[in-house]
Design a protein around this motif. Structure first.
Motif, PDB file in Angstrom:
ATOM      1  N   GLN A   1       0.834  -1.212   0.000  1.00  0.00           N
ATOM      2  CA  GLN A   1       0.000   0.000   0.000  1.00  0.00           C
ATOM      3  C   GLN A   1       0.864   1.256   0.000  1.00  0.00           C
ATOM      4  N   ALA A   2       1.952   1.236   0.776  1.00  0.00           N
ATOM      5  CA  ALA A   2       2.826   2.414   0.820  1.00  0.00           C
ATOM      6  C   ALA A   2       3.458   2.640  -0.553  1.00  0.00           C
ATOM      7  N   ALA A   3       3.871   1.562  -1.197  1.00  0.00           N
ATOM      8  CA  ALA A   3       4.482   1.675  -2.524  1.00  0.00           C
ATOM      9  C   ALA A   3       3.456   2.154  -3.541  1.00  0.00           C
ATOM     10  N   ASN A   4       2.251   1.640  -3.423  1.00  0.00           N
ATOM     11  CA  ASN A   4       1.205   2.012  -4.372  1.00  0.00           C
ATOM     12  C   ASN A   4       0.766   3.467  -4.203  1.00  0.00           C
ATOM     13  N   ARG A   5       0.934   3.986  -2.987  1.00  0.00           N
ATOM     14  CA  ARG A   5       0.642   5.409  -2.770  1.00  0.00           C
ATOM     15  C   ARG A   5       1.814   6.279  -3.209  1.00  0.00           C
ATOM     16  N   GLY A   6       2.952   5.627  -3.488  1.00  0.00           N
ATOM     17  CA  GLY A   6       4.128   6.393  -3.888  1.00  0.00           C
ATOM     18  C   GLY A   6       4.654   7.275  -2.777  1.00  0.00           C
ATOM     19  N   GLU A   7       4.579   6.796  -1.549  1.00  0.00           N
ATOM     20  CA  GLU A   7       5.083   7.587  -0.415  1.00  0.00           C
ATOM     21  C   GLU A   7       6.538   7.956  -0.649  1.00  0.00           C
ATOM     22  N   ASN A   8       6.880   9.157  -0.304  1.00  0.00           N
ATOM     23  CA  ASN A   8       8.255   9.606  -0.501  1.00  0.00           C
ATOM     24  C   ASN A   8       9.137   9.148   0.661  1.00  0.00           C
ATOM     25  N   ILE A   9       9.345   7.834   0.706  1.00  0.00           N
ATOM     26  CA  ILE A   9      10.172   7.247   1.759  1.00  0.00           C
ATOM     27  C   ILE A   9      11.184   6.309   1.112  1.00  0.00           C
ATOM     28  N   THR A  10      12.183   5.922   1.880  1.00  0.00           N
ATOM     29  CA  THR A  10      13.193   4.998   1.371  1.00  0.00           C
ATOM     30  C   THR A  10      13.161   3.726   2.213  1.00  0.00           C
TER      31      THR A  10
ATOM     32  N   LYS B   1      21.600   6.316  -4.047  1.00  0.00           N
ATOM     33  CA  LYS B   1      20.628   6.766  -5.042  1.00  0.00           C
ATOM     34  C   LYS B   1      19.210   6.793  -4.442  1.00  0.00           C
ATOM     35  N   ALA B   2      18.918   5.770  -3.648  1.00  0.00           N
ATOM     36  CA  ALA B   2      17.582   5.685  -3.047  1.00  0.00           C
ATOM     37  C   ALA B   2      17.352   6.833  -2.069  1.00  0.00           C
ATOM     38  N   ILE B   3      18.373   7.153  -1.285  1.00  0.00           N
ATOM     39  CA  ILE B   3      18.217   8.260  -0.328  1.00  0.00           C
ATOM     40  C   ILE B   3      18.140   9.588  -1.079  1.00  0.00           C
ATOM     41  N   GLN B   4      18.957   9.714  -2.125  1.00  0.00           N
ATOM     42  CA  GLN B   4      18.921  10.940  -2.932  1.00  0.00           C
ATOM     43  C   GLN B   4      17.536  11.125  -3.553  1.00  0.00           C
ATOM     44  N   CYS B   5      16.944  10.036  -3.971  1.00  0.00           N
ATOM     45  CA  CYS B   5      15.592  10.063  -4.555  1.00  0.00           C
ATOM     46  C   CYS B   5      14.612  10.705  -3.586  1.00  0.00           C
ATOM     47  N   GLN B   6      14.746  10.355  -2.314  1.00  0.00           N
ATOM     48  CA  GLN B   6      13.853  10.945  -1.316  1.00  0.00           C
ATOM     49  C   GLN B   6      14.208  12.413  -1.050  1.00  0.00           C
ATOM     50  N   ILE B   7      15.492  12.702  -0.984  1.00  0.00           N
ATOM     51  CA  ILE B   7      15.900  14.097  -0.748  1.00  0.00           C
ATOM     52  C   ILE B   7      15.327  14.998  -1.844  1.00  0.00           C
ATOM     53  N   ASP B   8      15.322  14.482  -3.076  1.00  0.00           N
ATOM     54  CA  ASP B   8      14.801  15.256  -4.206  1.00  0.00           C
ATOM     55  C   ASP B   8      13.280  15.187  -4.335  1.00  0.00           C
ATOM     56  N   ASN B   9      12.634  14.542  -3.368  1.00  0.00           N
ATOM     57  CA  ASN B   9      11.161  14.417  -3.367  1.00  0.00           C
ATOM     58  C   ASN B   9      10.623  13.740  -4.627  1.00  0.00           C
ATOM     59  N   LYS B  10      11.310  12.662  -5.041  1.00  0.00           N
ATOM     60  CA  LYS B  10      10.882  11.989  -6.268  1.00  0.00           C
ATOM     61  C   LYS B  10       9.974  10.788  -6.015  1.00  0.00           C
TER      62      LYS B  10
ATOM     63  N   GLU C   1      12.276  10.878 -14.727  1.00  0.00           N
ATOM     64  CA  GLU C   1      10.963  11.215 -15.287  1.00  0.00           C
ATOM     65  C   GLU C   1      10.036  11.884 -14.279  1.00  0.00           C
ATOM     66  N   ARG C   2      10.263  11.579 -12.995  1.00  0.00           N
ATOM     67  CA  ARG C   2       9.325  12.081 -11.989  1.00  0.00           C
ATOM     68  C   ARG C   2       9.560  13.553 -11.688  1.00  0.00           C
ATOM     69  N   GLU C   3       8.458  14.241 -11.450  1.00  0.00           N
ATOM     70  CA  GLU C   3       8.587  15.615 -10.985  1.00  0.00           C
ATOM     71  C   GLU C   3       8.794  15.600  -9.483  1.00  0.00           C
ATOM     72  N   SER C   4       9.530  16.575  -9.021  1.00  0.00           N
ATOM     73  CA  SER C   4       9.742  16.697  -7.582  1.00  0.00           C
ATOM     74  C   SER C   4       8.432  17.129  -6.928  1.00  0.00           C
TER      75      SER C   4
END
Lengths: 478, 72
Positions: A117-126, A203-212, A257-260
């Motif tokens: 469910q968290a993944a499907n909501r696209g939560e900005n977490i790592t 990369k995964a942590i950076q993804c969250q820092i960038d709000n992706k 591809e994702r917007e911040s």
């Protein structure tokens, strides 16, 4: 000569939270994969300079003690619930970096739905998902990720595809969700793989820092103790037995591809929220004259029963809210069947000057019976005190109460309501009767309760008229 | 010359660094540390400062790697 590599600053210098006497070594077994992965994360936290805004979530499993080691915010959560807690933490503090560290038993078994469910909501977490194909802490039981043929404590003949199915491929599964951003599977089987794992963690942590959005790295790890191998053999086993099925690869990378998108901070108590909730203004309590309330009507334990649809629950609810408006302690405990209409419904209400210990009413001081079965059942001695007040609806009850030791108000509430044009206000007529008889609840308090409880404002006048009718009925009895 | 230091009392003797070292310049010590293991100990002659031992070691505090600062 300069220090090139040393203990990352993402760790505490001394693990003061550990109860062990040795507060500088981890609690992990020799050669455990957790230590290696911890180091990669701690190093990334140091290098990104996010120590002061990182919240690590410790799962259940051997890594339950993540909070001993990481010099960050820490929360330890129930088994498998890390993604749900991470969601709350991140939404309440959008500037924080929330890292969920979970094992395969935690994430893929008991927490399977939570992560989906968290993944499907696209939560900005790592999420760092440590897959060692076994339940480590509890002594090596089979996990959803246990390899085919792998012997564990609970699969002593080896995992059999016809009995236990195939190992669960978590990153491939999550890749099917539209909202996930970055998913990769890595391993710690050799130096080159550890380097890849290091890059994936960053990369995964950076993804969250960038709000992706949602990022998860599955790390194939070892459990030398439960695999019953030496640490070196265990690493080789990843290479020979695990990666043939769990292929290390970037499963999904949509970072570019994702917007911040940053979640808006949820502001509780803000004016906007208040106006949306349509809350009443803060106001003083309604004053009542307790000297006009007879001793026997003070601190009542009320039981209200009838058919579902007769407004039994709302009757009790209104009494409780009105009591609250007068400054009493109140409870309202509903009990009803799954049907919206029909079936039986009853509720227990307590209105008390002292704090209330238990909301349930075993033996009532006040019984309101809206239909025949309710009277027959609840007028019995085991449910109704001697000297109690019994209000019953004569329209639907064609028998007399058998109890002679109680005060009785017989009121044709349903008939009166019908005469007023709406059968549904029978409950309000009863409330009026109760108010007039006991004086415990006054009209002002009840009107406030109606304002919060009656959603359809066009019915307000009718309700008030019904209450008045109930009061007048009791007045005329005297 | 790059070199490594291994804190003997933070080593659980798992042998992962010894296995992973590309130059094979880490060995088990004859001594027994306070945790009850033969800790890894560096020979250092021939160390190239690659850091592989550091990353394969599960104990945060055990291995420190030293290297010339090329930018200096």
């Amino acid at each position: 000569m300069n220090i090139f590599l040393r203990k990352p600053k993402g760790f505490y210098d001394v693990y003061l939270r550990s109860p062990a006497s040795d507060k500088t070594n981890t609690h992990y077994c020799p050669g455990c994969g957790h230590g290696i992965i911890h180091k990669l994360i701690a190093q990334a936290i140091e290098d990104f300079d996010i120590k002061d805004r990182t919240i690590m979530i410790s799962p259940v499993g051997c890594s339950v003690f993540v909070y001993y080691y990481f010099d960050t915010g820490n929360v330890q959560v129930a088994h498998g619930r890390a993604p749900a807690v991470a969601t709350g933490l991140k939404r309440a503090n959008p500037d924080s970096i929330v890292i969920s560290y979970q094992g395969d038993g935690d994430l893929a078994a008991i927490g399977g739905n939570n992560i989906m469910q968290a993944a499907n909501r696209g939560e900005n977490i790592t999420v760092f998902f440590v897959n060692n194909a076994i339940y480590g802490m509890t002594g090596g039981q089979m996990a959803p990720t246990t390899m085919i043929g792998q012997k564990t404590m609970t699969s002593p003949y080896g995992r059999n595809i016809y009995n236990e199915g195939y190992p669960l491929k978590v990153v491939e599964l999550l890749a099917t969700f539209e909202a996930t951003t970055y998913l990769e599977r890595v391993s710690i089987m050799d130096a080159a793989s550890i380097n890849k794992a290091r890059n994936a963690v960053r990369k995964a942590i950076q993804c969250q820092i960038d709000n992706k959005g949602f990022s998860l790295v599955e790390i194939l790890s070892t459990c030398p103790s439960n695999w019953k191998m030496s640490p070196v053999e265990a690493k080789k086993w990843i290479k020979t037995d695990m990666i043939t099925y769990f292929t290390p690869h970037v499963t999904k990378d949509k970072i570019n591809e994702r917007e911040s998108h940053k979640v808006e901070k949820i502001r509780l108590n803000s004016e906007e929220t208040k106006s949306k909730l349509d809350l009443p203004e803060k106001r003083d309590l309604v004053k009542i004259d307790m000297s006009s309330v007879k001793e026997k009507y003070k601190n009542p334990r009320i039981k209200i029963a009838g058919f579902g649809g007769q407004g039994v629950l709302i009757l009790g609810n209104m009494l409780a809210i009105a009591g609250m408006e007068e400054g009493f302690n109140v409870t309202w405990l509903p009990s009803y069947g799954p049907e919206m209409r029909g079936g039986t419904a009853n509720c227990h209400v307590r209105i008390d000057e002292k704090p209330i210990g238990a909301p349930s009413v075993a033996k009532a001081d006040v019984l309101i019976a809206m239909n025949k079965p309710s009277l027959e059942k609840f007028e019995k001695e085991e449910y109704l005190e001697s000297g109690a007040l019994l209000i019953y609806n004569t329209t639907l009850i064609d028998i007399e109460p058998s109890r002679k030791d109680v005060d009785i108000i017989a009121i044709p509430a349903t008939k009166m309501a019908d005469d007023m044009g709406d059968l549904k206000v029978a409950n309000m007529i009863i409330i009026g009767a109760y108010m007039e008889k006991t004086k415990l609840i006054n009209e002002e308090a009840l009107e406030r309760a109606l304002q919060t409880g009656v959603k359809r404002k066009n019915l307000m006048d009718l309700n008030k008229k019904a209450i008045k009718a109930g009061m007048d009925f009791v007045k005329n009895l005297k | 010359m790059p070199k490594i230091e291994i804190d003997a009392n933070h080593c659980k003797g798992c042998g992962l660094c010894i296995d992973a070292c590309p130059k094979k310049v880490i060995v088990f010590s004859e001594d027994i540390n306070k945790l009850g293991y033969h800790p890894a100990t560096p020979k250092n002659e021939g160390c190239i400062g690659c850091g592989i031992c550091f990353y394969t070691c599960p104990e945060p505090e055990s291995i420190t790697v030293y290297k010339e600062d090329k930018s200096a």
